[in-house]
Design a protein around this motif. Structure first.
Motif, PDB file in Angstrom:
ATOM      1  N   ARG A   7       0.807  -1.159  -0.021  1.00  0.00           N
ATOM      2  CA  ARG A   7      -0.071   0.008  -0.051  1.00  0.00           C
ATOM      3  C   ARG A   7       0.806   1.275  -0.145  1.00  0.00           C
ATOM      4  O   ARG A   7       0.428   2.294  -0.623  1.00  0.00           O
ATOM      5  CB  ARG A   7      -1.080  -0.181   1.342  1.00  0.00           C
ATOM      6  N   ASP A   8       2.244   1.231   0.628  1.00  0.00           N
ATOM      7  CA  ASP A   8       2.759   2.356   0.643  1.00  0.00           C
ATOM      8  C   ASP A   8       3.654   2.328  -0.833  1.00  0.00           C
ATOM      9  O   ASP A   8       3.576   3.577  -1.302  1.00  0.00           O
ATOM     10  CB  ASP A   8       4.090   2.028   1.724  1.00  0.00           C
ATOM     11  N   VAL A   9       3.695   1.310  -1.436  1.00  0.00           N
ATOM     12  CA  VAL A   9       4.174   1.525  -2.791  1.00  0.00           C
ATOM     13  C   VAL A   9       2.892   1.993  -3.863  1.00  0.00           C
ATOM     14  O   VAL A   9       3.342   3.018  -4.523  1.00  0.00           O
ATOM     15  CB  VAL A   9       4.852   0.185  -3.474  1.00  0.00           C
ATOM     16  N   ALA A  10       1.936   1.797  -3.493  1.00  0.00           N
ATOM     17  CA  ALA A  10       0.712   2.126  -4.217  1.00  0.00           C
ATOM     18  C   ALA A  10       0.454   3.908  -4.198  1.00  0.00           C
ATOM     19  O   ALA A  10       0.237   4.209  -4.913  1.00  0.00           O
ATOM     20  CB  ALA A  10      -0.445   1.359  -3.817  1.00  0.00           C
ATOM     21  N   GLU A 102      -3.199  -0.384   8.418  1.00  0.00           N
ATOM     22  CA  GLU A 102      -2.087  -0.244   7.489  1.00  0.00           C
ATOM     23  C   GLU A 102      -2.263   1.229   6.922  1.00  0.00           C
ATOM     24  O   GLU A 102      -1.125   2.135   6.772  1.00  0.00           O
ATOM     25  CB  GLU A 102      -2.108  -1.148   6.341  1.00  0.00           C
ATOM     26  N   ALA A 103      -3.321   1.912   7.007  1.00  0.00           N
ATOM     27  CA  ALA A 103      -3.514   3.238   6.565  1.00  0.00           C
ATOM     28  C   ALA A 103      -2.854   3.986   7.566  1.00  0.00           C
ATOM     29  O   ALA A 103      -2.316   5.025   7.626  1.00  0.00           O
ATOM     30  CB  ALA A 103      -4.857   3.773   6.536  1.00  0.00           C
ATOM     31  N   VAL A 104      -3.051   3.749   8.784  1.00  0.00           N
ATOM     32  CA  VAL A 104      -2.700   4.570   9.981  1.00  0.00           C
ATOM     33  C   VAL A 104      -1.142   4.597  10.104  1.00  0.00           C
ATOM     34  O   VAL A 104      -0.591   5.285  10.645  1.00  0.00           O
ATOM     35  CB  VAL A 104      -3.278   3.971  11.403  1.00  0.00           C
ATOM     36  N   GLU A 105      -0.561   3.268   9.954  1.00  0.00           N
ATOM     37  CA  GLU A 105       0.745   3.022   9.794  1.00  0.00           C
ATOM     38  C   GLU A 105       1.589   4.012   9.046  1.00  0.00           C
ATOM     39  O   GLU A 105       2.326   4.431   9.149  1.00  0.00           O
ATOM     40  CB  GLU A 105       1.106   1.535   9.714  1.00  0.00           C
TER      41      GLU A 105
END
Length: 447
Positions: A7-10, A102-105
């Motif tokens: 998700r970070d790569v996205a 994962e959004a919060v991280e």
């Protein structure tokens, strides 16, 4: 690679697309290699990136009521909320707790506790209160635009050209993933043998539904196949495969492909020539000529000559009447391939159509003198806009009385598309057969 990293790569990809107008398909491939994304994570990354772009305006509509109290958001925070909401609304198989965590991280790592709190608060509020209803949009065109995430100006334009219901069908299909299709290299193998080879490699394939040269991937990725590296096929959409067929290629023909990169149609023409005759393949940029040469070499073709050249200056390099047939697969707005390149929807403006139509007419006018008497010129685009298609052909014919539309085009195209042929012209919309949108006109030079 953990799913948090995916998700970070996205997020990084989506941020670069917005900031730098990077091409989504190219950037995605680069980032998969850079971050060594593998296996199922490639599918998840691709889904999140394309889905978030494809549904951008819908997601922003859903987010708007929950962001009223927020001050101006950093661009990356808005994109993080978009991609998180996309997963909540459109991906059933992803648990909401994983999305939130994962959004919060990511928000913590990229920002600070306050940012993480904001992201968590917005997502929890949406979970608790539900999405705002599209029913509040009373204007039918505006509602369709937001519902299918297309610019309002574009939906208005299409509605004027083809009516609201056809526009609705097209916008809806534009939000679905495209099929992966390929064109068999009939010089190297047969369709039956290729299907057999691919099935042996574990790729689930079947015959195409539109073009005679097409196969379709049902499971697996054709690009990774050994048969691809060995030159047995070319990745190409089925509607695009009709273009070379429309030329009616004959043995020993001398053919000009005047806007050739990345070479899909050049190589198709060369295959149809069965290594007789010659295809002269020109394109404006040297690096794109390299792509054509690589495709020609991979497919084992011997009858292609390439040259970096602006086709609007082609009379300086070729004599009048040099070619039996000419293809002008013109640079265009690309609105027929929105499913493959969803960022196209947001990067174009209405004035682009007018500029492109002028370039298209200039190219047609320049190359038209290079055709022999009774020769065939095919004009094609991967767009669905009247101004770039029928409008360009109408203007060209008004200025060039030695040319006429050739209604024999239907002799070279599959039976299934014949209801969509009018006066030597074929216009396919994406919702007809699930292919790219394409326009093809066949012209004959009379004198």
């Amino acid at each position: 690679m953990t799913k948090t990293n995916v998700r970070d790569v996205a997020l990084e990809i989506l941020l670069q697309i917005e900031k730098n107008q990077a091409y989504s398909n190219l950037l995605l491939n680069q980032m998969i290699k850079k971050h060594e994304v593998r296996g199922k994570d490639i599918g998840l990354l691709t889904e999140i990136v394309y889905g978030t772009i494809q549904r951008r305006d819908t997601l922003d509509f859903y987010l708007a009521p929950f962001l009223k109290k927020s001050k101006k958001l950093d661009q990356w925070v808005r994109i993080l909320l978009r991609l998180s909401l996309y997963q909540m609304v459109f991906l059933d198989r992803v648990p909401e707790r994983a999305i939130f965590f994962e959004a919060v991280e990511i928000a913590k790592n990229r920002g600070h506790k306050g940012t993480a709190s904001l992201v968590n608060g917005v997502l929890r509020s949406i979970q608790r209160e539900g999405l705002p209803s599209l029913d509040q949009l009373t204007d039918v065109v505006e509602r369709l635009a937001i519902e299918t995430s297309h610019p309002i100006w574009l939906v208005k334009r299409w509605t004027k050209q083809i009516g609201l219901e056809e526009t609705r069908k097209m916008c809806e299909v534009n939000c679905t993933p495209p099929e992966q299709t390929a064109r068999v290299n009939r010089i190297a193998t047969t369709k039956e043998e290729l299907l057999h080879l691919l099935k042996k490699e574990g790729i689930e394939v079947e015959e195409g539904s539109l073009a005679i040269d097409a196969i379709k991937a049902v499971g697996g990725n054709l690009v990774n196949a050994k048969a691809f590296k060995e030159g047995y096929f070319t990745i190409q959409d089925e509607s695009s495969m009709l273009v070379a067929r429309a030329l009616g290629v004959g043995k020993d023909d001398q053919i000009l492909d005047s806007c050739a990169a990345p070479g899909g149609k050049t190589t198709h023409i060369a295959e149809l020539l069965q290594n007789t005759g010659k295809v002269v393949s020109i394109d404006l940029h040297e690096h794109k000529i390299k792509l054509i040469n690589e495709a020609v070499e991979r497919l084992g073709l011997k009858n292609v000559e390439t040259k970096a050249l602006d086709s609007r200056k082609s009379r300086e390099f070729f004599e009048a009447g040099s070619f039996d047939k000419i293809l002008v697969d013109a640079p265009c707005s690309g609105f027929g391939v929105i499913r493959r390149k969803p960022d196209i929807k947001y990067s174009k403006s209405e004035s682009d159509n007018e500029k492109l139509a002028k370039i298209q007419l200039d190219i047609l006018t320049e190359v038209s003198s290079l055709l022999k008497k009774d020769g065939i010129l095919v004009y094609s685009t991967c767009t669905i806009d009247y101004e770039e298609n029928e409008g360009v052909i109408k203007a060209f014919l008004e200025q060039n009385k030695d040319y006429m539309l050739d209604e024999t085009i239907e002799n070279y195209l599959p039976e299934i598309v014949k209801p969509y042929i009018k006066n030597g012209q074929l216009q396919l919309y994406p919702h007809y057969f699930g292919t790219d949108g394409f326009y093809i006109a066949r012209l004959r030079k009379q004198v």
